[in-house]
Design a protein around this motif. Structure first.
Motif, PDB file in Angstrom:
ATOM      1  N   TYR A   1      15.106 -14.715 -11.194  1.00  0.00           N
ATOM      2  CA  TYR A   1      14.585 -13.349 -12.384  1.00  0.00           C
ATOM      3  C   TYR A   1      15.643 -13.509 -13.263  1.00  0.00           C
ATOM      4  O   TYR A   1      15.658 -14.653 -14.869  1.00  0.00           O
ATOM      5  N   LEU A   2      17.002 -13.269 -13.321  1.00  0.00           N
ATOM      6  CA  LEU A   2      17.416 -13.021 -14.014  1.00  0.00           C
ATOM      7  C   LEU A   2      18.317 -14.718 -14.884  1.00  0.00           C
ATOM      8  O   LEU A   2      19.027 -15.059 -16.346  1.00  0.00           O
ATOM      9  N   GLY A   3      17.947 -15.782 -14.113  1.00  0.00           N
ATOM     10  CA  GLY A   3      18.098 -17.478 -14.437  1.00  0.00           C
ATOM     11  C   GLY A   3      16.958 -17.720 -15.351  1.00  0.00           C
ATOM     12  O   GLY A   3      16.823 -19.427 -15.296  1.00  0.00           O
ATOM     13  N   GLY A   4      16.146 -16.946 -15.444  1.00  0.00           N
ATOM     14  CA  GLY A   4      15.331 -17.582 -16.648  1.00  0.00           C
ATOM     15  C   GLY A   4      13.674 -17.863 -15.863  1.00  0.00           C
ATOM     16  O   GLY A   4      12.831 -17.860 -16.720  1.00  0.00           O
ATOM     17  N   GLU A   5      13.699 -17.578 -14.359  1.00  0.00           N
ATOM     18  CA  GLU A   5      12.261 -18.194 -13.828  1.00  0.00           C
ATOM     19  C   GLU A   5      11.376 -17.011 -13.660  1.00  0.00           C
ATOM     20  O   GLU A   5      11.439 -15.992 -13.726  1.00  0.00           O
ATOM     21  N   GLU A   6       9.928 -17.944 -13.735  1.00  0.00           N
ATOM     22  CA  GLU A   6       9.284 -16.784 -13.794  1.00  0.00           C
ATOM     23  C   GLU A   6       9.246 -16.509 -12.475  1.00  0.00           C
ATOM     24  O   GLU A   6       8.765 -17.408 -11.052  1.00  0.00           O
TER      25      GLU A   6
ATOM     26  N   GLU B   1       9.365  -4.225 -17.846  1.00  0.00           N
ATOM     27  CA  GLU B   1      10.580  -2.753 -17.096  1.00  0.00           C
ATOM     28  C   GLU B   1       9.995  -2.841 -15.508  1.00  0.00           C
ATOM     29  O   GLU B   1      10.507  -3.053 -15.017  1.00  0.00           O
ATOM     30  N   LEU B   2       8.434  -3.525 -15.291  1.00  0.00           N
ATOM     31  CA  LEU B   2       7.741  -3.251 -14.111  1.00  0.00           C
ATOM     32  C   LEU B   2       8.672  -5.024 -13.588  1.00  0.00           C
ATOM     33  O   LEU B   2       9.242  -4.627 -12.317  1.00  0.00           O
ATOM     34  N   ILE B   3       8.454  -6.305 -13.947  1.00  0.00           N
ATOM     35  CA  ILE B   3       9.324  -6.985 -13.119  1.00  0.00           C
ATOM     36  C   ILE B   3      10.566  -6.629 -12.882  1.00  0.00           C
ATOM     37  O   ILE B   3      11.480  -7.254 -11.738  1.00  0.00           O
ATOM     38  N   GLU B   4      11.978  -6.043 -13.800  1.00  0.00           N
ATOM     39  CA  GLU B   4      13.128  -5.907 -13.814  1.00  0.00           C
ATOM     40  C   GLU B   4      12.776  -4.888 -12.609  1.00  0.00           C
ATOM     41  O   GLU B   4      13.635  -5.014 -11.770  1.00  0.00           O
ATOM     42  N   THR B   5      12.280  -4.132 -12.318  1.00  0.00           N
ATOM     43  CA  THR B   5      12.033  -3.152 -11.593  1.00  0.00           C
ATOM     44  C   THR B   5      12.166  -3.795 -10.023  1.00  0.00           C
ATOM     45  O   THR B   5      12.857  -3.587  -8.968  1.00  0.00           O
ATOM     46  N   ILE B   6      11.042  -4.615  -9.700  1.00  0.00           N
ATOM     47  CA  ILE B   6      10.566  -4.600  -8.842  1.00  0.00           C
ATOM     48  C   ILE B   6      12.109  -6.015  -8.349  1.00  0.00           C
ATOM     49  O   ILE B   6      12.257  -6.356  -7.198  1.00  0.00           O
ATOM     50  N   ALA B   7      12.381  -6.777  -9.329  1.00  0.00           N
ATOM     51  CA  ALA B   7      13.481  -7.797  -9.209  1.00  0.00           C
ATOM     52  C   ALA B   7      14.571  -6.732  -8.726  1.00  0.00           C
ATOM     53  O   ALA B   7      15.328  -7.734  -7.158  1.00  0.00           O
ATOM     54  N   THR B   8      14.951  -5.844  -8.650  1.00  0.00           N
ATOM     55  CA  THR B   8      16.245  -5.433  -8.225  1.00  0.00           C
ATOM     56  C   THR B   8      15.983  -5.006  -6.902  1.00  0.00           C
ATOM     57  O   THR B   8      17.320  -4.729  -6.352  1.00  0.00           O
ATOM     58  N   THR B   9      14.507  -4.752  -6.194  1.00  0.00           N
ATOM     59  CA  THR B   9      14.508  -4.880  -5.021  1.00  0.00           C
ATOM     60  C   THR B   9      14.653  -5.793  -3.845  1.00  0.00           C
ATOM     61  O   THR B   9      14.873  -5.208  -2.680  1.00  0.00           O
ATOM     62  N   ASP B  10      15.286  -7.279  -4.431  1.00  0.00           N
ATOM     63  CA  ASP B  10      15.412  -7.813  -3.954  1.00  0.00           C
ATOM     64  C   ASP B  10      16.365  -8.945  -4.381  1.00  0.00           C
ATOM     65  O   ASP B  10      15.988  -9.790  -5.400  1.00  0.00           O
ATOM     66  N   ASP B  11      17.343  -9.333  -3.564  1.00  0.00           N
ATOM     67  CA  ASP B  11      18.839  -9.884  -4.334  1.00  0.00           C
ATOM     68  C   ASP B  11      17.717 -11.129  -4.985  1.00  0.00           C
ATOM     69  O   ASP B  11      18.058 -12.003  -5.687  1.00  0.00           O
ATOM     70  N   ASP B  12      17.322 -12.318  -3.825  1.00  0.00           N
ATOM     71  CA  ASP B  12      16.467 -13.023  -4.466  1.00  0.00           C
ATOM     72  C   ASP B  12      16.194 -13.607  -5.247  1.00  0.00           C
ATOM     73  O   ASP B  12      16.412 -14.461  -6.106  1.00  0.00           O
TER      74      ASP B  12
END
Ligand code: GTP
Ligand code: MG
Length: 696
Positions: free
Chosen positions: A229-234, A213-224
């Motif tokens: 993240y959606l591409g499966g990258e760490e 949840e944390l990673i997803e939430t953080i990722a949604t604040t930054d397009d890149d």
């Protein structure tokens, strides 16, 4: 005490509902950081920031207070604020002086009225916000429930960055979602020492869920980041932390941390995160001020290079010291003994003994940098909300929006001899606390004081006694009733006396007619053929005016009527101004009774905001106060009820509303108009007035 530059400062307002553990938390943070020698306690009356006698006695905060924790080469200025809404003025002042807010929520109670209020002010001011779930060690603490509560009732931007191991009396550790490590606390250590261990097996699943949840939430604040993240990258830890920090600064992410101030578990992690994630004063957007005298906007950037600009956000008067002012520097630096300028008051002020505060203790410092918060005593002309700048660049900053007063009470001294000291004392208390106001109402012959609630005013009376030696008590404020006429009438007033020598003779005929609301009093001279000599007519007017001040129905001034003086007679020897004045008084007294006199009472337009579930009770209560409900509308969270209510019936309304709505309701009122009081009310008011006059 070291002097810190703006980059190494964090100004954090600690806000939240009453009793959520803010003061205890500030104490524990300063203690664990080693900046305060003792781990104090609210319950034992020795906490760092609840140090005034009022606070020690009541065991809750009334004033905002300053403390600091030096940690990781930074200085965290902790502004402890009161949670009770009667003192919300100080919470707002604390929020204005800070760059970020730590919103404290009890792990047993969840989101409460004070949480919502503080959250709203911090959001309005655009502060970065972090949540701290306090009292994790207390029976019934429930992390998951309160987290959902915040999400549902406050903001969807909340995101846990830690999760507790054990809850209530079992609370023993904290898992850090970034480092993927667990801190297991060693029970009984003074400053929350711990052992770093692997995540316990039984917490693996929870950890995975929250991490994701944390990673997803953080990722949604930054397009890149999101794309990767959606591409499966760490995503690396440093990157997530950097994105988190940016999200906190912009207000898009509000991290949630947990702990207990009493056991000091979680204090180190919280100190770390305050330093790492909360914005520095130098990172905050510039604020707009105004050049004094020219009213030109001027941008104030927090930097040592600029001219000095600071704002006083709190004043307290201390025995043996006098006024102590808390200020926040928005630009430039200040050195001990420096002369600054208060432009609107055209006053220069010398800043002697510039200090930083650790609770009630103050330590002198040689200088303070842009962005820091300091304390100085004995300013001559500067009060709360004033801007201090320089004569070279005189500016004023926008004022802290202190809330309006909601409750009015009268105040009387118990001992007449203290009358003189009363207004001086009240004025000083107003300078300390702008949400408190006072005035002497000449018509009512009462000193009226107003504030946020009765608790607020009771504390003011306590301070008046302790600080200024004035023994006073609160009472019901008098109501400024009026009277008027609803019909017409006419008749004679004749004053004739023959007592030995020269007699007295005055005789007039008058007509009374009502006039529209607000038109006042009019006297029309219709005397023809000198039946009352011109020099005596004004005396008739004078007598009528005098009598009308004393009322007809209940002893209150009569307004909005017209008098026509159309006939009369006089005596060559016995007539005088005095005799015609008496005739006027008699005429009014006699004729007024026939002109359908009525009592007018002041009506307030009242707006009440209440939770839906208390709407019925709130409306019922307004009706029982002879209120006329005009309508209601809902904004989703609260329902606004509009009503017209007689002022006399609004006595102690704040307390009633508070208890009906469990503190969630608020209200606002303003004077609307004078309206006819029902006959039974008029009779009671009249009896009351008679009693008063008899006593006087
Ligand atoms: N068990 C436990 N009790 C706590 C903790 N923190 C605070 N308390 C207790 O909770 C009560 C309220 O704490 P305060 O620190 O005064 O709360 P506050 O938020 O400052 O309250 P106001 O000043 O009224 O807004 C006190 O009795 C504290 O001892 C904690 O971490 N654990
Ligand atoms: Mg407190």
């Amino acid at each position: 005490m070291r002097v810190y530059k703006g980059d190494a400062i964090r100004n954090v307002a600690v806000v939240g509902h009453g009793g959520s553990g803010k003061t205890s938390l500030v104490d524990a943070l300063a203690f664990v950081a080693g900046s305060s020698k003792r781990h104090g306690s609210v319950d034992q009356g020795n906490s760092l920031t609840d140090y005034t006698p009022d606070e020690i006695e009541r065991q809750y905060s009334i004033n905002l207070a300053l403390a600091h924790a030096e940690w990781m080469d930074a200085k965290i200025n902790l502004i402890d604020t009161p949670g009770y809404l009667d003192f919300v003025g100080d919470a707002i002042a604390g929020i204005y002086a800070a760059d970020s807010a730590l919103v404290v929520i009890s792990a047993t109670s969840g989101v409460e009225v004070g949480t919502e209020s503080a959250w709203g002010y911090a959001e309005q001011r655009g502060l970065a916000r972090m949540f701290f779930l306090s009292l994790m060690d207390k029976e019934h603490a429930d992390f998951e429930r309160v987290y959902q509560d915040i999400k549902e009732h406050l903001t969807s931007k909340v995101i846990p960055i830690e999760i507790p191991v054990g809850e209530g009396p079992d609370f023993k550790g904290i898992i850090n979602l970034f480092s993927k490590k667990c801190h297991m606390y060693k029970s009984g250590t003074k400053t929350g020492e711990y052992e770093e261990v692997e995540i316990p097996d039984e917490y693996r699943d929870r950890f995975e869920t929250y991490s994701q949840e944390l990673i997803e939430t953080i990722a949604t604040t930054d397009d890149d980041l999101l794309e990767r993240y959606l591409g499966g990258e760490e995503i690396s830890r440093d990157e997530t932390i950097a994105a988190m920090k940016a999200g906190v600064a912009s207000g898009e992410l509000c991290p949630l941390l947990v702990g207990s101030a009493v056991t000091t578990y979680g204090m180190r992690a919280l100190l770390n995160k305050l330093v790492e994630m909360m914005p520095r004063p130098t990172e905050r957007p510039a604020i707009m001020g105004e050049t004094w005298g020219k009213a030109e906007p001027v941008e104030i950037v927090t930097s040592d290079d600029g001219e000095f600009v600071a704002q006083v956000f709190k004043t307290v008067s201390e025995p043996h010291v006098g006024d102590v002012s808390f200020f926040r520097i928005y630009s430039g630096t200040v050195t001990n003994g420096m002369t600054v300028y208060n432009a609107p008051r055209e006053a220069t002020e010398k800043l002697n003994h510039v200090s930083v505060a650790q609770g009630k203790d103050r330590e002198e410092v040689p200088m303070l940098h842009a962005g820091d918060v300091g304390v100085v005593a004995k300013l001559r002309d500067t009060h709360t909300n004033d801007t201090l700048s320089t004569e070279k660049r005189p500016v004023v900053l926008p004022k802290i929006p202190f809330p309006e007063a909601l409750t009015v009470l009268s105040v009387q001294v118990k001992n007449r001899a203290e009358e003189d000291k009363l207004s001086t004392g009240l004025q000083k208390l107003h300078e300390e606390d702008p949400t408190f106001r006072h005035e002497f109402n000449a018509e009512l012959r009462q000193t009226l004081i107003s504030g946020r609630g009765e608790r607020h005013l009771e504390i003011i009376i306590g301070r008046l006694e302790r600080k200024f030696g004035v023994h006073a008590e609160l009472g019901r404020p008098a109501v400024a009733y009026r009277e008027t006429f609803r019909g017409k009438a006419e008749g004679q007033g004749k004053h004739k006396k023959q007592s030995g020598g020269r007699g007295q003779y005055g005789d007039c005929w008058v007509r009374i007619a009502p006039m529209p609301r607000g038109s006042g009093y009019e006297f029309v001279d219709q005397i023809k053929g000198g039946v009352i000599p011109g020099k005596f007519v004004p005396a008739v007017n004078k007598g009528i005016k005098e009598a009308s001040e004393r009322g007809v129905v209940a002893g209150y001034p009569v307004v909005d009527f017209r008098i026509e003086c159309y006939d009369g007679s006089y005596h060559n020897v016995d007539s005088s101004e005095q005799a015609f004045r008496m005739a006027g008084i008699l005429a009014f007294k006699k004729v007024a009774k026939g002109a359908k006199p009525v009592l007018l009472e002041p009506i307030l337009q009242v707006e009440v905001w209440t939770p839906e579930e208390n709407l019925g009770e709130v409306m019922g209560d307004l009706s029982s106060r002879r209120g006329q409900i005009l309508g209601s509308e809902s904004d989703g969270r609260l329902t606004k009820v509009k009503a017209m209510v007689p002022e006399a019936e609004m006595y102690r309304y704040s307390t009633t509303l508070h208890s009906m709505t469990h503190g969630r309701g608020t209200f606002h009122w303003e004077f609307s108009s004078y309206q006819d009081a029902p006959p039974d009310v008029a009779r009671k008011v009249g009896e009351e007035k008679e009693k008063q006059l008899a006593e006087a």
